[in-house]
Design an enzyme around this catalytic site. Structure first.
Site, PDB file in Angstrom:
ATOM      1  N   GLU A 494       0.849  -1.186   0.000  1.00 48.25           N
ATOM      2  CA  GLU A 494       0.000   0.000   0.000  1.00 48.25           C
ATOM      3  C   GLU A 494       0.890   1.244   0.000  1.00 48.25           C
ATOM      4  OE1 GLU A 494      -2.095  -0.984   3.589  1.00 48.25           O
ATOM      5  OE2 GLU A 494      -2.720  -2.881   2.689  1.00 48.25           O
ATOM      6  N   GLU A 525      -4.042  -6.906   3.163  1.00 42.78           N
ATOM      7  CA  GLU A 525      -2.775  -7.463   3.642  1.00 42.78           C
ATOM      8  C   GLU A 525      -2.638  -8.963   3.372  1.00 42.78           C
ATOM      9  OE1 GLU A 525      -4.583  -5.256   5.224  1.00 42.78           O
ATOM     10  OE2 GLU A 525      -3.245  -3.548   5.421  1.00 42.78           O
ATOM     11  N   GLN A 547       2.077  -2.081   5.511  1.00 42.14           N
ATOM     12  CA  GLN A 547       2.353  -0.674   5.776  1.00 42.14           C
ATOM     13  C   GLN A 547       2.771  -0.412   7.229  1.00 42.14           C
ATOM     14  OE1 GLN A 547      -0.732   2.563   4.949  1.00 42.14           O
ATOM     15  NE2 GLN A 547       0.746   2.777   3.296  1.00 42.14           N
ATOM     16  N   TYR A 551      -0.957  -3.784  11.280  1.00 44.62           N
ATOM     17  CA  TYR A 551      -1.912  -4.352  10.316  1.00 44.62           C
ATOM     18  C   TYR A 551      -1.477  -5.708   9.782  1.00 44.62           C
ATOM     19  CZ  TYR A 551      -3.346   0.372  10.971  1.00 44.62           C
ATOM     20  OH  TYR A 551      -3.711   1.539  11.579  1.00 44.62           O
ATOM     21  N   ILE A 552      -0.377  -6.183  10.310  1.00 43.53           N
ATOM     22  CA  ILE A 552       0.076  -7.500   9.866  1.00 43.53           C
ATOM     23  C   ILE A 552      -0.923  -8.569  10.311  1.00 43.53           C
ATOM     24  CG2 ILE A 552       1.465  -8.323  11.827  1.00 43.53           C
ATOM     25  CD1 ILE A 552       3.665  -8.920   9.681  1.00 43.53           C
ATOM     26  N   HIS A 592      -0.617   2.496  15.700  1.00 43.33           N
ATOM     27  CA  HIS A 592       0.626   2.861  15.017  1.00 43.33           C
ATOM     28  C   HIS A 592       1.793   2.767  15.982  1.00 43.33           C
ATOM     29  CE1 HIS A 592      -2.469   4.616  12.439  1.00 43.33           C
ATOM     30  NE2 HIS A 592      -1.637   4.380  11.458  1.00 43.33           N
TER      31      HIS A 592
END
Ligand SMILES: Cc1ncc(C[n+]2csc(CCOP(=O)(O)OP(=O)(O)O)c2C)c(N)n1
Ligand SMILES: [Mg+2]
Length: 803
Positions: A494, A525, A547, A551-552, A592
């Site tokens: 992404e 993903e 990214q 988000y993995i 994050h």
């Protein structure tokens, strides 16, 4: 009526007739295997059976359209397809069912997987690639329904890359990108998110993928209306159909008992996908399950009498036979004769497989009986040992565990005795256990010379007055070298392409290397990982970008079930040296700042997990990984891209070693072990600690899987006798893993004068507020105070209470 054999390969009626009879033989062979296979399970010879009965005919059509170089990514129903390709004969089928551990006899997994999980061998024994363009290929199956889909996308994408990227010609992997990736999936499994994600991505990317849905209207006991909108997957997906204005899919629907329609559909699909790189979906309906879903449970519990009667009538093998007779291709008598011959052949193959399965156990049993006999003679526990021996003799069909267990129990009765016979038995046990550790445990990581851990460090070289740049520039310029040096390398994710990743580590790379090698993807993903796995299986060197580490989790199922098990489940016959690039650790807010390292370490055994402290170390990891052939996850420090680093001269060449820690600061009082962005804080605190008279030794773990192969950490403990592990995972997460490595594997407990401690993040996710990080993750004061506390406990006189 003479059947119309019109397909892209027009053939004569005679050829068509012999094709049909050959297909008929395979269909009957496969069915007979299913029938006898079920009986073997019910009689206790095999543990579990899941078979391909009721799905024979479409698989024969698929096999006819399948060419050398093509790849399958499918599921447990495909035994007929594998038989039609010549990759599975009845004896191998039964070896799979019994789980024979000899790869020669059970080429699908040497007993590691249930029967019905298929693979072809892409690698020679020395680990080198075979010529995949000269064989019909299947990627290794996994049991997770729908889990084959992300990989399928990558297998198809590889053809697109080979066709369109310069410098990749003349390989073992492709002939001008003319290979189709064929997927198979059950109707109910199309409910999985992976299925929809893959279809959408394939429609966008226009890759040569044919996805075949075997629709028997059930997923175990649950009928179609609970799975699929409108109860019909091709109706539900009608919007994917390409039209004159838009790219998309070609959607075909065909009945699973209709041989000519199936042949046409699969040949058509093959042509469309192969030539134009257009994805195709074939929805094969009206399939049945003559023996039910698997050997656990019976379908009479959930299918109505009408449905069962319909299934009997529309069994594809039965209708195939009727059609052959109706069309004068053969007579019922001739077909019955074929049926009888095949029954005999399959029965003989089954018997032979069972004898072969048992042979090594029987041989080992003989040896063990003799050894037990000998140790018993002079032992005071003779009667107990003789009983064990007699129990063993009584086992006519022993398993390996029976032998191991009996031999080990016998040793208990020999406690305190000495002599050559006992030593012989001990030796036998040791060898037997070592051997079976290999049989059941090899190939989690590469066992060959290309292994990444075999590469030594090559340090970065600096000019006398090195340029000092943002860390992201080092990564970018290093990637530039790598793309130049390795034409098979490509990166995607992404915002990876046009803007060169969200942190500019790939700035300008797409302009230089093109949209296929430096590519943007949709937000998906699981299939980004799948693209990487599939392309890596076909000889490319993909770098899949996730990214943010947070988000993995969307890709974790594919990473864990597919990539991490690849070497293990295929017994090293396939490899997917995919590099996953991501960025994580402390930055801002719940999603994050993630550092779920404990979870990753536990779920991703089989993949290297690397946590570089800065971008030079990160670049060195990429350089090492591209020189070797194993999958890895590299987690860059999200807050490190704008920090200044010296730019090395030997970009693309220096190597950060895998499995080695780095000693960053020497000290005598305590060992501080950390990694990633927290390590920078630890380094600062170590300097502050000097002010109160504490000399800390600082070690960068930097590779978590594997950790410290040379056992350097324990060397540090020998000097400091104290240990604090600091990380930003939850309590008991990665820090607990590191503790186990140091205390248990390295024997570190022997050198400790204080209890070993961990300092971690809080159990909750990190808060976003400007001081959320301070109160959620270990901060400089936390670290200082924790070290001080340990020292205070040792020497309260020198270290009075802080607070
Ligand atoms: C992710 C996952 N969930 C559940 C299962 C258990 N399971 C195995 S097969 C199956 C039904 C699959 O039905 P379908 O896709 O229609 O294939 P069929 O067996 O009918 O050919 C289920 C639920 C599994 N293997 N994987
Ligand atoms: Mg089904």
């Amino acid at each position: 009526m003479e059947p119309d054999p019109k397909t892209s390969n027009d053939i004569s009626f005679k050829d068509f007739q012999s094709q049909i009879l050959s297909d008929y033989e395979i269909a009957v062979t496969s069915r007979e295997c299913s029938v006898l296979g079920r009986r073997e399970v019910l009689s206790g010879k095999a543990k579990f059976g899941i078979f391909g009965d009721g799905k024979e005919l479409p698989q024969l059509a698929m096999a006819r359209a399948f060419r050398d170089g093509d790849f399958r990514s499918g599921y447990y129903r495909d035994q007929t397809f594998m038989m039609a390709l010549g990759h599975l004969d009845p004896k191998e089928f039964f070896h799979g069912l019994y789980a024979t551990t000899d790869l020669e006899k059970e080429p699908m997994s040497a007993g590691r997987q249930m029967g019905g999980h298929f693979v072809t061998h892409s690698l020679n024994e020395d680990g080198s690639w075979k010529d995949l363009t000269q064989q019909k290929n299947s990627s290794g199956d996994i049991s997770c329904t729908g889990g084959q889909m992300p990989r399928l996308l990558g297998l198809a994408q590889a053809s697109k890359i080979y066709r369109n990227v310069k410098g990749l010609e003349g390989t073992n992997f492709s002939k001008d990108g003319n290979e189709v990736a064929w997927g198979t999936i059950g109707n109910a499994s199309t409910s999985e998110g992976h299925f929809f994600e893959t279809l959408n991505a394939a429609g966008v990317m226009q890759v040569p993928m044919v996805i075949c849905i075997w629709d028997d209207e059930y997923g175990i006991s649950v009928p179609a209306e609970y799975h699929t909108t409108k109860g019909d997957i091709s109706s539900a997906l009608a919007g994917l159909q390409r039209d004159s204005d838009n790219n998309g899919f070609e959607l075909l629907k065909v009945k699973g008992w209709d041989y000519t329609a199936l042949t046409h559909a699969f040949e058509n699909a093959s042509d469309i996908a192969r030539e134009g790189h257009v994805p195709v979906m074939i929805h094969v309906t009206e399939l049945t399950q003559p023996q039910g879903h698997s050997t656990s449970g019976s379908q009479e519990r959930y299918k109505s009498a009408e449905r069962l009667a319909w299934e009997r009538e529309n069994d594809c093998n039965k209708r195939f036979k009727e059609w052959i007779v109706e069309n004068g291709i053969s007579t019922e008598e001739e077909l019955n004769q074929i049926d009888r011959e095949i029954k005999n052949k399959v029965r003989a193959a089954k018997k032979q497989a069972w004898v072969e399965f048992l042979k090594p156990h029987i041989d080992a049993k003989k040896e063990l009986v003799q050894l037990l006999d000998r140790v018993a003679v002079n032992s005071p526990n003779r009667s107990f040992l003789t009983k064990i021996k007699n129990d063993l003799i009584a086992l006519e069909e022993p398993l390996k565990k029976d032998l191991a267990s009996k031999a080990r129990r016998a040793l208990r009765y020999l406690l305190g005795e000495e002599g050559p016979d006992k030593r012989a038995l001990q030796g036998w046990v040791d060898r037997f256990l070592d051997h079976n550790d290999q049989v059941f445990g090899s190939h989690l990581y590469s066992e060959r010379s290309q292994g990444a851990t075999a590469l030594d460090a090559v340090p970065p070289i600096y000019s006398e007055d090195p340029e000092v740049v943002d860390g992201r520039v080092i990564l970018r310029d290093n990637f530039d070298h790598l793309f130049e040096k390795y034409p098979q390398t490509l990166i995607f994710g992404e915002d990876t392409g046009t803007i060169g990743d969200v942190n500019q580590g790939l700035e300008g790379m797409q302009k230089k290397y093109g949209e296929l090698r430096v590519a943007d993807t949709g937000i998906r993903e699981a299939t980004i990982i799948g693209q990487g796995i599939g392309m890596a299986l076909r000889g490319l060197r993909p770098i899949a970008e996730i990214q943010y580490l947070d988000y993995i989790l969307y890709g974790l199922q594919t990473l864990s079930d597919d990539l991490a098990t690849m070497g293990y489940r295929t017994v090293g016959t396939q490899k997917a040296p995919l590099i996953v690039r991501t960025r994580g650790h402390r930055l801002e807010g719940i999603w994050h700042s993630g550092s779920p390292m404990g979870g990753l370490i536990h779920l991703l055994r089989g993949i290297y997990i690397l946590v570089p402290r800065n971008m030079t170390q990160a670049a060195g990891f990429y350089n090492t990984l591209l020189r070797s052939d194993e999958p890895a996850l590299v987690i860059e420090s999200l807050n490190g891209y704008r920090l200044k680093e010296k730019k090395p001269k030997n970009l693309g060449e220096f190597l950060t070693p895998i499995g080695k820690v780095e000693l960053l600061r020497e000290g005598t009082d305590i060992t501080l072990l950390s990694y990633g962005s927290t390590l920078r804080i630890v380094e600062r605190v170590a300097e502050e600690l000097v002010e109160v008279g504490i000399e800390a030794e600082v070690i960068d773990a930097q590779t978590l899987l594997p950790f410290d192969l040379d056992h350097r950490t324990v060397e540090s403990l020998k000097k400091t006798n104290r240990l604090l592990i600091i990380d930003e995972d939850v309590p008991g997460g990665c820090s607990a893993y590191l503790l186990q490595e140091i205390l248990e594997k390295q024997g570190g407990y022997r050198y400790l004068d204080s209890p070993p401690r961990t300092l971690t993040a809080k159990a909750h996710r990190p808060a976003y507020a400007s001081d959320g990080d301070y109160f959620s993750k270990p901060n400089a004061e936390d670290i200082f105070e924790k070290v001080y506390e340990i020292m205070q406990e040792v020497d309260p006189g020198s270290f009075p209470p802080l607070r």
